[in-house]
Design a protein around this motif. Structure first.
Motif, PDB file in Angstrom:
ATOM      1  N   GLY A   8       0.820  -1.203   0.000  1.00  0.00           N
ATOM      2  CA  GLY A   8       0.000   0.000   0.000  1.00  0.00           C
ATOM      3  C   GLY A   8       0.852   1.250   0.000  1.00  0.00           C
ATOM      4  N   PRO A   9       0.335   2.361  -0.519  1.00  0.00           N
ATOM      5  CA  PRO A   9       1.123   3.592  -0.604  1.00  0.00           C
ATOM      6  C   PRO A   9       1.549   4.155   0.745  1.00  0.00           C
ATOM      7  N   LEU A  10       0.871   3.767   1.819  1.00  0.00           N
ATOM      8  CA  LEU A  10       1.244   4.257   3.152  1.00  0.00           C
ATOM      9  C   LEU A  10       1.900   3.168   3.992  1.00  0.00           C
ATOM     10  N   HIS A  11       2.301   2.063   3.361  1.00  0.00           N
ATOM     11  CA  HIS A  11       2.974   1.001   4.111  1.00  0.00           C
ATOM     12  C   HIS A  11       4.235   1.551   4.774  1.00  0.00           C
ATOM     13  N   GLY A  12       4.404   1.258   6.051  1.00  0.00           N
ATOM     14  CA  GLY A  12       5.545   1.766   6.801  1.00  0.00           C
ATOM     15  C   GLY A  12       5.278   3.079   7.506  1.00  0.00           C
ATOM     16  N   LYS A  13       4.134   3.725   7.203  1.00  0.00           N
ATOM     17  CA  LYS A  13       3.761   4.975   7.856  1.00  0.00           C
ATOM     18  C   LYS A  13       2.945   4.684   9.109  1.00  0.00           C
ATOM     19  N   ARG A  14       3.111   5.529  10.112  1.00  0.00           N
ATOM     20  CA  ARG A  14       2.370   5.400  11.354  1.00  0.00           C
ATOM     21  C   ARG A  14       1.677   6.710  11.667  1.00  0.00           C
ATOM     22  N   GLY A  15       0.401   6.624  12.023  1.00  0.00           N
ATOM     23  CA  GLY A  15      -0.339   7.853  12.247  1.00  0.00           C
ATOM     24  C   GLY A  15      -1.408   7.725  13.306  1.00  0.00           C
ATOM     25  N   ALA A  21      -5.999  10.153   2.957  1.00  0.00           N
ATOM     26  CA  ALA A  21      -4.886   9.242   2.689  1.00  0.00           C
ATOM     27  C   ALA A  21      -3.930   9.833   1.661  1.00  0.00           C
ATOM     28  N   PHE A  22      -4.472  10.537   0.666  1.00  0.00           N
ATOM     29  CA  PHE A  22      -3.605  11.190  -0.315  1.00  0.00           C
ATOM     30  C   PHE A  22      -2.772  12.290   0.331  1.00  0.00           C
ATOM     31  N   LEU A  23      -3.420  13.109   1.153  1.00  0.00           N
ATOM     32  CA  LEU A  23      -2.730  14.258   1.741  1.00  0.00           C
ATOM     33  C   LEU A  23      -1.593  13.864   2.677  1.00  0.00           C
ATOM     34  N   VAL A  24      -1.680  12.703   3.313  1.00  0.00           N
ATOM     35  CA  VAL A  24      -0.600  12.292   4.211  1.00  0.00           C
ATOM     36  C   VAL A  24       0.466  11.490   3.469  1.00  0.00           C
ATOM     37  N   GLY A  25       0.236  11.199   2.192  1.00  0.00           N
ATOM     38  CA  GLY A  25       1.164  10.389   1.419  1.00  0.00           C
ATOM     39  C   GLY A  25       2.184  11.198   0.644  1.00  0.00           C
ATOM     40  N   GLU A  26       3.066  10.484  -0.028  1.00  0.00           N
ATOM     41  CA  GLU A  26       4.160  11.111  -0.761  1.00  0.00           C
ATOM     42  C   GLU A  26       3.679  11.930  -1.951  1.00  0.00           C
ATOM     43  N   GLY A  27       2.534  11.563  -2.514  1.00  0.00           N
ATOM     44  CA  GLY A  27       2.020  12.312  -3.651  1.00  0.00           C
ATOM     45  C   GLY A  27       1.664  13.748  -3.322  1.00  0.00           C
ATOM     46  N   ALA A  28       1.481  14.037  -2.036  1.00  0.00           N
ATOM     47  CA  ALA A  28       1.135  15.394  -1.598  1.00  0.00           C
ATOM     48  C   ALA A  28       2.294  16.048  -0.853  1.00  0.00           C
ATOM     49  N   ARG A  29       3.506  15.595  -1.104  1.00  0.00           N
ATOM     50  CA  ARG A  29       4.658  16.045  -0.307  1.00  0.00           C
ATOM     51  C   ARG A  29       4.973  17.530  -0.440  1.00  0.00           C
TER      52      ARG A  29
END
Length: 257
Positions: A5-12, A232-240
């Motif tokens: 998943g695009p947020l794999h490894g992320k913790r929130g 989910a998009f905003l916390v991901g790399e695509g919205a960096r």
């Protein structure tokens, strides 16, 4: 949890799950589906039976009570996150409250205590959470909160929450400027009216839903799953490189104001 998943490894951390119809729950589901590991809270013992089973089924790694007005509970939550994870990648704030008498009346008639309570819970709690999250984001991170069109335009019977959400959106901009050098992004999502139990406390809410559905260019309402997807998009790399903005998610309704 999806391995790829695009947020794999992320913790929130998700604050504001009230039940399975709440925006916070929609965000938690989308974040988990994208591969993130989550911490989440319930407000108090009265809310626990509605929230705890949801968190167990997701599941989440850290689950604790949090009344955002209680500094000791807030500190205990972040201490638990620091102990278990050592860091935090994102935080989602989906909390708002105003006393019913003040919410249903005119802004000019609002009590000082009611206005202060609404501002504390709905706006300043986000700032307090950001302050505690900052040291856990040494390599950057993302903070997301929830607003509404009434922050910018006068929405009939939205009342006291209009000025409060306006303050929240302004806080997003200031926090984005202050935390940006540390790589921490701050954004607000402004959904159209969503049929949640909390929103149903607004006077004339059914009429507000009907108007949004009839007038929005896409002729429909938005759901908590769509809010979750944007979150989910905003916390991901695509919205960096996206920070300091309020992102409308209302089938185009805001274009008509």
């Amino acid at each position: 949890m999806p391995v790829n998943g695009p947020l794999h490894g992320k913790r929130g951390l998700v604050i504001g799950i009230a039940n399975d119809r709440s925006i916070g729950w929609g965000c938690a589901q989308a974040l988990r589906d994208a591969g993130a590991e989550l911490a989440a809270t319930w407000q108090d013992e009265r809310a626990r039976p509605h929230v705890a089973p949801l968190l167990e089924g997701l599941p989440v790694t850290i689950a604790q009570p949090l009344d955002v007005r209680a500094p000791a509970q807030m500190q205990a939550l972040f201490d638990a996150i620091a102990t278990r994870w050592g860091s935090l990648d994102f935080l989602v704030h989906s909390v708002a409250f105003a006393p019913r008498q003040d919410l249903h009346g005119r802004v000019v008639d609002s009590s000082a205590d009611g206005f202060a309570l609404a501002m504390d819970v709905s706006c300043h709690s986000f700032i307090r959470l950001a302050k505690l999250a900052e040291p856990l984001m040494p390599h950057g991170g993302s903070l997301v909160t929830m607003s509404y069109l009434g922050a910018e335009d006068v929405v009939d019977r939205y009342g006291l929450m209009g000025p409060v959400k306006a303050a929240l959106e302004s806080s997003v901009r200031y926090l984005a400027a202050e935390l940006g050098p540390a790589g921490i992004r701050v954004n607000a999502i402004s959904p159209g009216p969503v049929d949640t139990r909390a929103a149903s406390g607004l006077a004339g809410f059914e009429a507000l839903l009907a108007q949004a559905e009839q007038r929005a260019p896409m002729r429909r309402l938005v759901g908590i799953d769509e809010v979750g997807a944007l979150c989910a998009f905003l916390v991901g790399e695509g919205a960096r490189s996206i920070t300091g903005d309020t992102h409308y998610l209302d089938a185009g309704f805001h274009l008509l104001s």
